[in-house]
Design an enzyme around this catalytic site. Structure first.
Site, PDB file in Angstrom:
ATOM      1  N   LYS A 160       0.679  -0.937   0.532  1.00  0.00           N
ATOM      2  CA  LYS A 160       0.004   0.153   0.601  1.00  0.00           C
ATOM      3  C   LYS A 160       0.433   1.103  -0.024  1.00  0.00           C
ATOM      4  O   LYS A 160       0.625   1.944   1.054  1.00  0.00           O
ATOM      5  CB  LYS A 160      -0.538   0.017   1.200  1.00  0.00           C
ATOM      6  CG  LYS A 160      -2.261  -0.976   1.096  1.00  0.00           C
ATOM      7  CD  LYS A 160      -2.865  -0.782   2.720  1.00  0.00           C
ATOM      8  CE  LYS A 160      -4.406  -2.180   2.006  1.00  0.00           C
ATOM      9  NZ  LYS A 160      -3.412  -3.251   2.477  1.00  0.00           N
ATOM     10  N   ASP A 190       2.864   7.081  -0.836  1.00  0.00           N
ATOM     11  CA  ASP A 190       3.598   9.080  -1.705  1.00  0.00           C
ATOM     12  C   ASP A 190       4.025   9.526  -2.647  1.00  0.00           C
ATOM     13  O   ASP A 190       3.424   8.701  -3.568  1.00  0.00           O
ATOM     14  CB  ASP A 190       5.400   8.280  -0.648  1.00  0.00           C
ATOM     15  CG  ASP A 190       6.113   9.641   0.376  1.00  0.00           C
ATOM     16  OD1 ASP A 190       5.964  10.362  -0.317  1.00  0.00           O
ATOM     17  OD2 ASP A 190       6.216   9.151   0.868  1.00  0.00           O
TER      18      ASP A 190
END
Ligand code: 5BU
Length: 256
Positions: free
Chosen positions: A90, A93
């Site tokens: 997951k 950024d």
């Protein structure tokens, strides 16, 4: 609905092609989430349920005794039992940072995981960053379009944007994590977590639906089952049961 076999020929994505073929060969659309914190538990569960699954999903960063040797052990198991490795990282950024998190650090995810996933919250740069590392290695990416947990902010508009972003990057994105089928593209694979034998929830916001609801009614492709299997007294028997239930739903869909 199209069979997985036909869909393998309707995508150019190497990981999607491989996955569809494994699913047909093993008659399995079951992905098991092994959230173990000791590597021996991870390996022993993977060995027991290996014959039943098309994908093994890991959270490599919860292991307390991780060593890089585990990457090879996981790869060996995946070859022996013919399943793909999915690190549920997951990523979330900017492109530059996720490319480093994917390739470097202790876990070297890109080196061993056939597929991983990412949130679309940061925008398409996250896909570009991961693609730089993963595409030359023949890896695939799933985008998080919907989450299973109560109160998730992944509403219909968010999911729609995730699908648009994914469909614009089909040279690397091979599908979605979602609660229902979202993309009409036959090459896109839908993975659905939050599955148990009965509807319900856990103490920390996880919500469960059933195999039938996810595959028969909501037309997703692969169910992700964690504690429903890993917490059973006989995980191999539980995996067999989920596999056949999910496969039966798929064959009903494929005939309709
Ligand atoms: P469970 O034991 O079946 O609840 O485990 C579900 C797994 O799927 C677990 O590893 C979660 O991190 C993962 N998961 C999820 O439950 N819901 C989501 O929306 C996403 C991942 Br994305």
């Amino acid at each position: 609905m199209l069979s997985y076999f036909k869909r393998a020929n309707l995508t150019l994505h190497p990981v999607a092609q491989k996955l569809f073929k494994v699913m047909e060969q093993k008659q399995s659309n079951l992905c098991v989430a092994i959230d173990a914190t000791k590597k021996d538990d991870l390996l022993s569960l993977a060995e027991q349920i290996g014959p039943e699954i098309c994908v093994l999903k890991t959270h490599i960063d919860i292991l307390e005794d991780y060593t890089p040797k585990l990457n090879d052990e996981l790869k060996r198991l995946s070859h022996r039992h013919q399943f793909l490795l999915f690190e549920d990282r997951k990523f979330a950024d900017i492109g530059n940072t996720v490319s480093l998190q994917y390739e470097k650090g202790i876990y070297r995810i890109a080196e061993w995981a056939d597929l991983t996933n990412a949130h679309v919250l940061p925008g398409p740069g996250i896909i570009e960053g991961l693609k730089q590392v993963g595409k030359p290695l023949g890896r695939g990416l799933l985008l998080l379009a919907e989450m299973s947990s109560a109160g998730a902010m992944t509403d219909a508009q968010y999911a729609k944007k995730a699908v648009e972003m994914g469909e614009a990057h089909m040279d690397f994105v091979m599908g979605f994590i979602s609660q229902k089928k979202l993309s009409e593209h036959p090459g896109m694979v839908h993975f659905t977590p939050g599955i148990q034998l009965h509807e319900g929830k856990d103490a920390l916001g996880q919500r469960y639906t059933t195999v039938e609801d996810a595959i028969c009614r909501r037309k997703t492709d692969v169910i992700i089952v964690g504690r429903g299997i890993t917490g059973a007294s006989d995980p191999a028997a539980a995996a067999k049961m989920y596999r056949s239930a999910a496969w039966e739903c798929y064959t009903k869909n494929a005939l309709s």
